[in-house]
Design an enzyme around this catalytic site. Structure first.
Site, short mmCIF file in Angstrom:
data_model
loop_
_atom_site.label_atom_id
_atom_site.label_comp_id
_atom_site.label_asym_id
_atom_site.label_seq_id
_atom_site.Cartn_x
_atom_site.Cartn_y
_atom_site.Cartn_z
N GLU A 120 -36.81 8.90 -21.75
CA GLU A 120 -37.23 7.66 -21.09
C GLU A 120 -36.06 6.70 -20.94
O GLU A 120 -35.29 6.49 -21.88
CB GLU A 120 -38.35 7.01 -21.91
CG GLU A 120 -38.86 5.70 -21.35
CD GLU A 120 -39.81 4.99 -22.30
OE1 GLU A 120 -40.52 4.09 -21.84
OE2 GLU A 120 -39.83 5.33 -23.51
N LYS A 141 -44.59 4.86 -14.35
CA LYS A 141 -45.53 4.70 -15.46
C LYS A 141 -46.73 3.88 -15.01
O LYS A 141 -46.59 2.81 -14.41
CB LYS A 141 -44.83 4.03 -16.65
CG LYS A 141 -45.65 3.99 -17.92
CD LYS A 141 -44.83 3.43 -19.07
CE LYS A 141 -45.60 3.47 -20.39
NZ LYS A 141 -44.79 2.93 -21.51
N CYS A 200 -43.70 7.66 -22.30
CA CYS A 200 -43.86 6.98 -23.58
C CYS A 200 -45.31 7.07 -24.07
O CYS A 200 -45.87 8.15 -24.19
CB CYS A 200 -43.38 5.53 -23.47
SG CYS A 200 -43.24 4.67 -25.05
#
Length: 532
Positions: free
Chosen positions: A291, A353, A406
């Site tokens: 990430e 995301k 994440c």
């Protein structure tokens, strides 16, 4: 059994601060069942203690409904506060990365968040108390209450289902297979049902029935896992033939956005990417960086794309976490993204995301909180923007990934996506925020269970660990330890069809919860008739 009877009686008679302290300690004890400890037997102590505390939490005054159930809800809150405080204290480490700006918020993160999450366990016990009866019925009521509370915790205020109780019952791949049948929310309820059964050891009339039921459930859980893995292909047999490389650079969090360190970070990633494979192994077709690994905004730094293209061999594709910038009014928008970059240094795909971290990546009630001088932890002007929807990240005609960035991997529901069917889950993360604490281990376990539910292998690239390749049965085929620097060269395991042909969802969850509710209600009615 006399000793257990005496002990349960002592617990039931506790009152005031002693009862609150015992509930807090029982909740804290239960966290030893979570990674990295995985000592699930402690739950067979913690939950019976909770049952006995609820038995004793009775208001003797002739008050109304709330007067009768409120003492039990308070017990549930103290149990939850102990559980979440002992299980999530490490979140405070993220605020110490930039202590000058965020150390003031430590009490809110370390104490305030557990205090809020404990409200869900207070609700669990409140629901259970409304259905409470003597004997076995109250165990079913407690399981139903926790099942509902953990389901609510997954989406209320954007959700935070971290360390759901069900994970305590699934520490190994053999014990993870039930999750692929009923799903995490049902597993939460069934885990509490089993964990609380020893509370009947002090009940001579219901002891045998309860323990037999618990043994049947445990035998089914273990037996199904053994059968499932015994029938599964070996790691060597399940390979798709696609070779991949995971890069784990272990960049210290306080260096990641340091302008003076950007070049060194990028050089390290490029060097690990270009490492020669072991003798006899072919070059990987896909390389994965964690990430926000790329320390540049690529649309502003074309020379970084050139270097990536030069580092990749013919046919290789890099999947790299990065900050993506997009034109916006009145200012640019920023996304926490995964880029797909070809061997010519061209961006051929991107996934943003969808589920952002409140206060970490964006500021809820932004207008008012910014006026008070508050900001998100991530150093990004205005914070990150969320993707409108999730789509698979296509690498070629035969390979696509379900991108989970994440903590998106902690959510068992809402993982639908558009685009080509995914061959694997791609989870990129940066747990360097939390140092050497239980946090990265807990995060990895939750991602591991998503593979079992989805029937997809998991490719996990974490900045400082835990990076791993996990097959769709939850078995780790290769990995790197926390804070290790290195690469994983491995074959991509083949996906499998989920148990029901699709991941478990609402049908499985509510079937289990409704059965528990029906049994709880049945016992409650019989109990009240007996005393009328």
């Amino acid at each position: 059994m006399r000793g257990i009877t005496q002990f349960s009686g002592w617990i039931i008679l506790l009152s005031g601060w002693r009862r609150a302290l015992m509930a807090f300690l029982a909740g804290a004890l239960a966290t030893l069942a979570l990674p990295p400890y995985d000592f699930f037997a402690v739950c067979l102590i913690a939950f019976p203690v909770l049952v006995w505390l609820i038995d004793g939490a009775v208001d003797t005054a002739n008050g109304g409904f709330m007067r009768r159930v409120l003492p039990s809800a308070v017990v549930g809150w103290w149990f939850g506060f102990g559980y979440f405080l002992a299980g999530l204290w490490w979140i405070g480490a993220a605020l110490l990365v930039d202590a000058q700006n965020f150390a003031w918020a430590l009490p809110l993160a370390v104490v305030g968040l557990p205090a809020f999450l404990a409200l869900f366990y207070a609700l669990a016990v409140l629901i259970a108390r409304c259905l409470w009866s003597d004997g076995l019925g109250r165990i079913f009521a407690l399981a139903f209450g926790f099942g509902v509370a953990e389901w609510l915790r997954s989406f209320v205020l954007t959700g935070f289902p971290w360390n759901a109780i069900g994970y305590a019952a699934m520490p190994t791949p053999m014990l993870m297979q039930s999750d692929g049948v009923v799903g995490l929310f049902a597993m939460n309820a069934l885990a509490v049902l089993v964990f609380a059964m020893p509370g009947l050891l002090a009940d001579r009339r219901h002891r045998r029935a309860g323990l037999v039921l618990a043994l049947v459930l445990v035998a089914a859980h273990v037996g199904f896992g053994f059968y499932r893995l015994h029938d599964a292909p070996t790691v060597a047999e399940e390979s798709t033939g696609v070779r991949l490389r995971i890069v784990q650079p272990s960049i210290a969090q306080d260096m990641k956005w340091d302008d003076g360190a950007r070049r060194a970070i990028f050089d390290k990633l490029i060097a690990l990417t270009g490492t020669s494979p072991a003798p006899g192994q072919s070059k990987p077709a896909v390389i994965v960086w964690p990430e926000t690994a790329i320390p540049y905004i690529l649309t502003r730094t074309p020379e970084a794309l050139v270097r990536i293209g030069e580092a990749l061999s013919d046919g290789q594709v890099l999947l790299a976490g990065a900050v993506r910038e997009e034109e916006g009014v009145p200012s640019p928008l920023y996304y926490n993204s995964i880029y797909a970059i070809s061997d010519r240094g061209e961006i051929i795909g991107a996934a943003d995301k969808e589920h952002l971290v409140p206060f970490g990546e964006y500021l809820p009630l932004e207008k008012w909180l910014r006026a008070l001088g508050l900001q998100e932890v991530v150093e990004m002007p205005g914070g990150f923007s969320a993707a409108m929807s999730r789509h698979s990240l296509k690498v070629n005609d035969h390979l696509a990934f379900l991108p989970l960035i994440c903590y998106e991997a902690i959510f068992p529901a809402g993982l639908g996506y558009s685009g080509p069917r995914a061959t694997a889950i791609l989870n990129v993360t940066n747990d360097a925020w939390y140092g050497d604490t239980p946090g990265p281990y807990q995060h990895f376990r939750q991602a591991q269970l998503r593979a079992v539910e989805q029937g997809l292998p998991l490719i996990r690239a974490a900045n400082n660990g835990l990076s791993a390749v996990v097959d769709p049965y939850g078995r780790i085929t290769d990995g790197l330890a926390l804070d290790a620097v290195g690469i994983i060269d491995a074959s991509l395991p083949s996906p499998i069809d989920p148990f029901w042909g699709k991941p478990p969802g609402s049908v499985e969850t509510w079937t289990v919860l409704m059965v528990l509710l029906a049994i709880s209600c049945g016992y409650a009615v019989l109990s009240r008739r007996r005393f009328d």
